[in-house]
Enzyme design. Sequence first.
Site, PDB file in Angstrom:
ATOM      1  N   PRO A 270       0.832  -1.211   0.000  1.00 18.86           N
ATOM      2  CA  PRO A 270       0.000   0.000   0.000  1.00 18.86           C
ATOM      3  C   PRO A 270       0.866   1.261   0.000  1.00 18.86           C
ATOM      4  O   PRO A 270       1.931   1.282   0.612  1.00 18.86           O
ATOM      5  CB  PRO A 270      -0.795  -0.104   1.305  1.00 18.86           C
ATOM      6  CG  PRO A 270      -0.311  -1.289   2.030  1.00 18.86           C
ATOM      7  CD  PRO A 270       0.663  -2.030   1.189  1.00 18.86           C
ATOM      8  N   GLU A 271       0.420   2.289  -0.709  1.00 16.37           N
ATOM      9  CA  GLU A 271       1.148   3.559  -0.720  1.00 16.37           C
ATOM     10  C   GLU A 271       0.524   4.483   0.331  1.00 16.37           C
ATOM     11  O   GLU A 271      -0.474   4.127   0.971  1.00 16.37           O
ATOM     12  CB  GLU A 271       1.111   4.154  -2.131  1.00 16.37           C
ATOM     13  CG  GLU A 271       1.654   3.134  -3.136  1.00 16.37           C
ATOM     14  CD  GLU A 271       2.166   3.703  -4.454  1.00 16.37           C
ATOM     15  OE1 GLU A 271       2.423   4.915  -4.526  1.00 16.37           O
ATOM     16  OE2 GLU A 271       2.330   2.918  -5.387  1.00 16.37           O
TER      17      GLU A 271
ATOM     18  N   LYS B  97       3.913   5.450   5.019  1.00 13.30           N
ATOM     19  CA  LYS B  97       3.279   4.138   5.077  1.00 13.30           C
ATOM     20  C   LYS B  97       3.121   3.633   6.509  1.00 13.30           C
ATOM     21  O   LYS B  97       2.827   2.462   6.728  1.00 13.30           O
ATOM     22  CB  LYS B  97       4.098   3.146   4.260  1.00 13.30           C
ATOM     23  CG  LYS B  97       4.213   3.562   2.785  1.00 13.30           C
ATOM     24  CD  LYS B  97       5.098   2.620   2.019  1.00 13.30           C
ATOM     25  CE  LYS B  97       5.239   3.097   0.564  1.00 13.30           C
ATOM     26  NZ  LYS B  97       6.106   2.185  -0.202  1.00 13.30           N
TER      27      LYS B  97
ATOM     28  N   ARG C  30      11.800  -2.991  -7.097  1.00 18.28           N
ATOM     29  CA  ARG C  30      10.443  -2.998  -7.649  1.00 18.28           C
ATOM     30  C   ARG C  30      10.518  -2.608  -9.116  1.00 18.28           C
ATOM     31  O   ARG C  30      11.452  -1.935  -9.548  1.00 18.28           O
ATOM     32  CB  ARG C  30       9.554  -1.986  -6.904  1.00 18.28           C
ATOM     33  CG  ARG C  30       9.572  -2.102  -5.399  1.00 18.28           C
ATOM     34  CD  ARG C  30       8.824  -3.318  -4.878  1.00 18.28           C
ATOM     35  NE  ARG C  30       7.429  -3.290  -5.281  1.00 18.28           N
ATOM     36  CZ  ARG C  30       6.493  -2.616  -4.663  1.00 18.28           C
ATOM     37  NH1 ARG C  30       6.776  -1.908  -3.599  1.00 18.28           N
ATOM     38  NH2 ARG C  30       5.253  -2.634  -5.085  1.00 18.28           N
TER      39      ARG C  30
END
Length: 280
Positions: free
Chosen positions: A2-3, A52, A269
């Site tokens: 999640p951002e 986060k 990523r």
Amino acid sequence: MPEGHTLHRLAHDLDDAFAGTAPRASSPQGRFEDGAALLDGRAWRGASAWGKHLFVAFDGDLVLHVHLGLYGKFHVHAGDYAATGAPDPVGQVRLRLLTADRLAELRGATACEVLTPAEAEAIQARLGPDPLRPLDELNDPERAWHRVHRSRTAIGPLIMDQAVLAGVGNVYRSEVLFRHRLDPAKPGSALREDRWRAVWDDLVRLMPIGVATGRILTVEEDVVAAEAALAAGEPVPVPDPLVPYVYKRTGEACFVCGSRVRTAVVAGRNLFWCGRCQRR
Ligand SMILES: [Zn+2]
């Protein structure tokens, strides 16, 4: 993962559910038994996010700190629990918060701990500024610029380094670099200050739409439509399907120049960019 917008949204949802209450806390799975015992029955003082990380202040100078990591979920449910009791926990519930009509369950988080306010502040001080938080002495965008312009690291990994900028994850990273036609391989030290400020200002503009909708809107016409809806107090139109500029569009044509969207693993990523629009 999640951002930041997801965590800010979660903080709002938790406050909606628990403000003014003193929830029962438990750890059905058992891994957070001591922490839950500390929080049990204490008055809720407010939830907030920094990047986060989620922080919930409780009466008695206790702060619950949660980081969802890749797989964590914190769900809030409504029900008549005073009448029915809480349902049996399903799966590995690390933390359960319960009132007469609300139930929140945390599963799979990488961090779930009870801290003192000083310990929580120490975590926040290690994080870069968060575009979703009001600016103050700690949340100062200058801190991000200082880190960026002194670094030879490429802007692709830098912008996702939570010590530089808190809350930006893989989707916002790829999209905001495209929106500013920035080559992700450009070193931070080679970036002009006005271009960095434009990126920050853009995140300040984009990320609240993510908080409002739970979706990441980055294509300019979608952003403009969302802003108009928010200003009018109307529901934000979310395109279906929601197609970003470059994120996960490897090999497809760039909407601006028609060349193929490229991908490479950067900072662990996949990063997506257009080799023509985002030339050095
Ligand atoms: Zn292009």
